[in-house]
Write an enzyme that holds these catalytic residues in place. Sequence first.
Site, PDB file in Angstrom:
ATOM      1  N   SER A 142      52.692  18.318 -14.108  1.00 50.38           N
ATOM      2  CA  SER A 142      54.060  18.785 -14.532  1.00 50.38           C
ATOM      3  C   SER A 142      55.331  18.220 -14.119  1.00 50.38           C
ATOM      4  O   SER A 142      55.018  17.611 -13.156  1.00 50.38           O
ATOM      5  CB  SER A 142      54.070  20.284 -13.964  1.00 50.38           C
ATOM      6  OG  SER A 142      55.197  20.882 -14.397  1.00 50.38           O
ATOM      7  N   TYR A 155      54.236  26.394  -6.939  1.00 49.75           N
ATOM      8  CA  TYR A 155      53.800  25.761  -8.178  1.00 49.75           C
ATOM      9  C   TYR A 155      54.043  24.233  -8.067  1.00 49.75           C
ATOM     10  O   TYR A 155      52.858  23.669  -8.393  1.00 49.75           O
ATOM     11  CB  TYR A 155      54.707  26.587  -9.249  1.00 49.75           C
ATOM     12  CG  TYR A 155      54.362  25.714 -10.704  1.00 49.75           C
ATOM     13  CD1 TYR A 155      53.191  25.755 -11.243  1.00 49.75           C
ATOM     14  CD2 TYR A 155      55.249  24.817 -11.355  1.00 49.75           C
ATOM     15  CE1 TYR A 155      52.725  25.211 -12.666  1.00 49.75           C
ATOM     16  CE2 TYR A 155      54.943  24.430 -12.641  1.00 49.75           C
ATOM     17  CZ  TYR A 155      53.850  24.447 -13.186  1.00 49.75           C
ATOM     18  OH  TYR A 155      53.559  23.972 -14.298  1.00 49.75           O
TER      19      TYR A 155
END
Length: 245
Positions: A142, A155
């Site tokens: 990501s 995250y």
Amino acid sequence: MQNIKGKVVAITGASSGMGTAIAIELAKNGAKVVLGARRTGQLQQIFEEIKSTGGEATYAKIDVKNKVDLVRFVNTAVDRYGALDVIVNNAGVSQLSRIDELDINDWEEMIDINLKGVLYGMAAAIPIFKQQQSGHIVNIISTSGIKIVPMQGVYAGTKNAIRTIAEAFRQESDGNIRITGISPGFVKTDFANNIKNEEMKTVIQRGMEQIAIDPIAIANAVIYAISQPNDVEIGDIVIRPSKQN
């Protein structure tokens, strides 16, 4: 595409979003795809879509939090097609909150899926790759791990952990097993639907509506990485909307 036809590719999180796009595009290019996810109804639909267009596929119900499921998953590929050329560790989850809000259950879920789930996928595939003396690991990471912002600390941490582990593995490998990290930005998927923080869900969904790119772009990045000659390794790909900050 060159070097794609006939490859056996196992994909986690294949029941929606980027995983589905990766599976469909690979099958179009002649790969044999093994779909893995928890939602068998969606897997069945994707399987039928691929088969209806002349592609080759099979699927298995898996939960990446269960390392036994990942072993069974890669064995499904070997039992069905006689080999496993690529594993795409795509399954992931995001919960966004301030660290001092102490959403420990959400932290654990992200660690279990985004970090341990990828490690379990690698651990399941590596013995097969070693026996074959060839293989390719593709981890979907990501851009959250590249640009660190509030509300995404844990995250991003899980994603950066995978980035670090992959680089160590690359240096440890003798070149027979290649590893690629692909870091998407905003992509048109239902990924934000599971975010519990309503304010952040709205922000993410608005960003997706305004600038998100088609998940086929991520599938094309996977195809690019795994279609290289055996002596070429694509280490990291960052792929995001041109308007994304």
